[in-house]
Design an enzyme around this catalytic site. Structure first.
Site, PDB file in Angstrom:
ATOM      1  N   TRP A   1       0.692  -1.078   0.012  1.00 19.76           N
ATOM      2  CA  TRP A   1      -0.096  -0.200  -0.083  1.00 19.76           C
ATOM      3  C   TRP A   1       0.919   1.309   0.007  1.00 19.76           C
ATOM      4  CZ3 TRP A   1      -4.363  -0.548  -1.935  1.00 19.76           C
ATOM      5  CH2 TRP A   1      -5.075  -1.708  -1.736  1.00 19.76           C
TER       6      TRP A   1
ATOM      7  N   ASP B   1      -1.480   6.847   6.406  1.00 20.99           N
ATOM      8  CA  ASP B   1      -2.236   5.700   5.959  1.00 20.99           C
ATOM      9  C   ASP B   1      -2.618   4.877   7.260  1.00 20.99           C
ATOM     10  OD1 ASP B   1      -4.064   3.728   4.990  1.00 20.99           O
ATOM     11  OD2 ASP B   1      -2.682   3.447   3.275  1.00 20.99           O
TER      12      ASP B   1
ATOM     13  N   LYS C   1     -12.642  -1.810   7.637  1.00 10.81           N
ATOM     14  CA  LYS C   1     -11.983  -2.668   8.331  1.00 10.81           C
ATOM     15  C   LYS C   1     -12.495  -2.257   9.645  1.00 10.81           C
ATOM     16  CE  LYS C   1      -8.253  -2.187   5.248  1.00 10.81           C
ATOM     17  NZ  LYS C   1      -8.431  -3.346   4.275  1.00 10.81           N
TER      18      LYS C   1
HETATM   19  N1  PMP Z   1      -4.175   1.413   2.483  1.00 12.78           N
HETATM   20  C1  PMP Z   1      -4.183   0.407   3.257  1.00 12.78           C
HETATM   21  C2  PMP Z   1      -3.114   0.019   4.399  1.00 12.78           C
HETATM   22  C3  PMP Z   1      -5.075  -0.791   3.037  1.00 12.78           C
HETATM   23  O1  PMP Z   1      -5.207  -1.724   3.879  1.00 12.78           O
HETATM   24  C4  PMP Z   1      -6.004  -0.496   2.064  1.00 12.78           C
HETATM   25  C5  PMP Z   1      -7.123  -1.323   1.756  1.00 12.78           C
HETATM   26  N2  PMP Z   1      -6.858  -2.883   1.942  1.00 12.78           N
HETATM   27  C6  PMP Z   1      -5.879   0.607   1.181  1.00 12.78           C
HETATM   28  C7  PMP Z   1      -4.991   1.491   1.484  1.00 12.78           C
HETATM   29  C8  PMP Z   1      -6.815   0.990   0.034  1.00 12.78           C
HETATM   30  O2  PMP Z   1      -8.006   1.053   0.494  1.00 12.78           O
HETATM   31  P1  PMP Z   1      -9.351   1.308  -0.457  1.00 12.78           P
HETATM   32  O3  PMP Z   1      -9.506  -0.028  -1.046  1.00 12.78           O
HETATM   33  O4  PMP Z   1     -10.125   1.821   0.558  1.00 12.78           O
HETATM   34  O5  PMP Z   1      -9.004   2.386  -1.396  1.00 12.78           O
END
Ligand code: PMP
Length: 363
Positions: free
Chosen positions: A101, A173, A197
């Protein structure tokens, strides 16, 4: 109804009592004769919902008054662009690369031509199995921010001590550990998290941003502009009303259950149960540096692709859903967010013992 345990990394398990409350109010919200889904976002009933959601989040996270709370859309992924767009135009932005991520956050930011991106630390050399150390001297003090991912959902690492970045604000994040571990909001310039989550259903993204970091822009598209979103109390356009309502119910549940400190205590207990099982096992192991292990996302492996596959297949028949590791990592991953019950971890460790006895472990 069949009992299952949902280990999904997100969208993830929600508290049963929250789902039941939503069910009881689904068709007729507070005697309005309408569902929350049918309420105008300008109605006083919905305004109360969004205001209460914000007030509860402020209380739970102890958010100082000089921070705005925004309820947006586009997922955490849109924040990969919105953060540099709003905070770092014609400036330098620093990133720490701790997983898939973070990598996406970096590559999205790099697409903006007028932001100078610098990655000052990375754990990619060891498959993102640890959190790299950063010294204050490593952080250029003219940077707009230092971006970190507080919990790396796929690789299973987390920050327990924030880096010393001097006067440069930390942007986090926090998608996979917001409200599940106590961070001090004042230590951050901006926090963002997809809701799916620890907060509620997908479709809602929470942004907590220090007011002085919100810029003024003539050219930013309104939907991408923190200033416009903040001035309109997240009601510039139609927000994800039902997801905000569900978030409010989850915030109430967290409060009733002792707040974030209590969530953290329970999450640590759940994680310790699983890590103890993994560490005592001759079959299972954790690929993550012990001091950086996430309490929310716990990957584990047998070392054999065939045994991992067998474990995952048998797990499903036992009622353990979504234990299969992320496709980029393999093995297994147990996501243990706030609403995941301790007895689900106990059931998993019992199953791991049984599997190990049947498949050649020595313990
Ligand atoms: N950052 C992290 C740490 C994540 O775990 C996730 C999703 N699993 C995301 C960003 C992306 O999130 P989204 O699907 O809401 O765009």
């Amino acid at each position: 109804m069949k009992t299952i345990y949902n280990f999904s990394a997100g969208p993830a398990v929600l508290p049963k009592s929250v789902l039941e409350k939503a069910q009881s109010e689904l068709v007729n919200y507070q005697n309005s004769g309408m569902s929350v889904m049918e309420l105008s976002h300008r109605s006083s009933l919905f305004e109360t919902i969004i205001q209460q959601a914000e007030a509860l989040l402020r209380e739970l996270m102890n958010i100082p008054d000089n921070y705005k709370v925004l309820f947006l859309q586009g997922g955490a992924s849109l924040q990969f662009t919105m953060v540099p767009l709003n905070l770092a135009q014609n400036k330098k932005a620093i990133y720490v690369n701790t997983g898939s991520w973070s990598k996406k956050a970096i590559s999205e930011a790099k697409k903006l031509g007028n932001v100078n991106i610098e990655v000052i630390a990375s754990s990619e050399d060891k498959n993102f199995s640890y959190i790299p150390e950063i010294k204050k001297e490593d952080v250029p003090q003219d940077a707009a921010y230092v971006h970190i991912t507080t919990n790396n959902t796929i690789e299973g690492t987390a920050y327990y001590k924030l880096p010393d970045t001097g006067d440069v604000p930390i942007v986090a994040d926090m998608s996979s550990n917001i409200l599940s571990i106590n961070y001090n909001v004042a230590d951050f310039g901006l926090i963002y998290a997809g809701a799916q989550k620890n907060i509620g259903p997908a479709g809602l993204t929470v942004v907590i941003v220090r007011e002085d970091l919100i810029g003024q822009s003539e050219v930013l598209s309104a939907m991408l502009d923190y200033n416009i979103q903040a001035k309109n109390d997240s009601l510039y356009n139609t927000p994800p009303t039902y997801a905000i309502y569900m978030a409010k119910l989850v915030f109430e549940w967290i409060k009733e259950n002792g707040g974030v400190s209590q969530m953290e205590k329970r999450n640590k207990e759940k994680a310790a149960l699983l890590y103890n099982e993994i560490d005592a096992s001759a079959l299972f192991s954790s690929p993550v540096n012990p001091k950086d292990r996430s309490i929310n996302n716990i990957p584990f492996i047998t070392g054999s692709d065939d045994l991992d596959k067998k474990f995952n297949q048998e797990a499903v028949t036992e009622g353990f859903e979504n234990l299969k590791g992320h496709r980029s990592v393999g093995g297994m991953r147990a996501s243990l967010y706030n609403a995941f019950p301790k007895k689900g971890v106990e059931a998993l460790t019992a199953f791991m013992k049984k599997f190990e006895a049947e498949n050649g472990g020595n313990n």
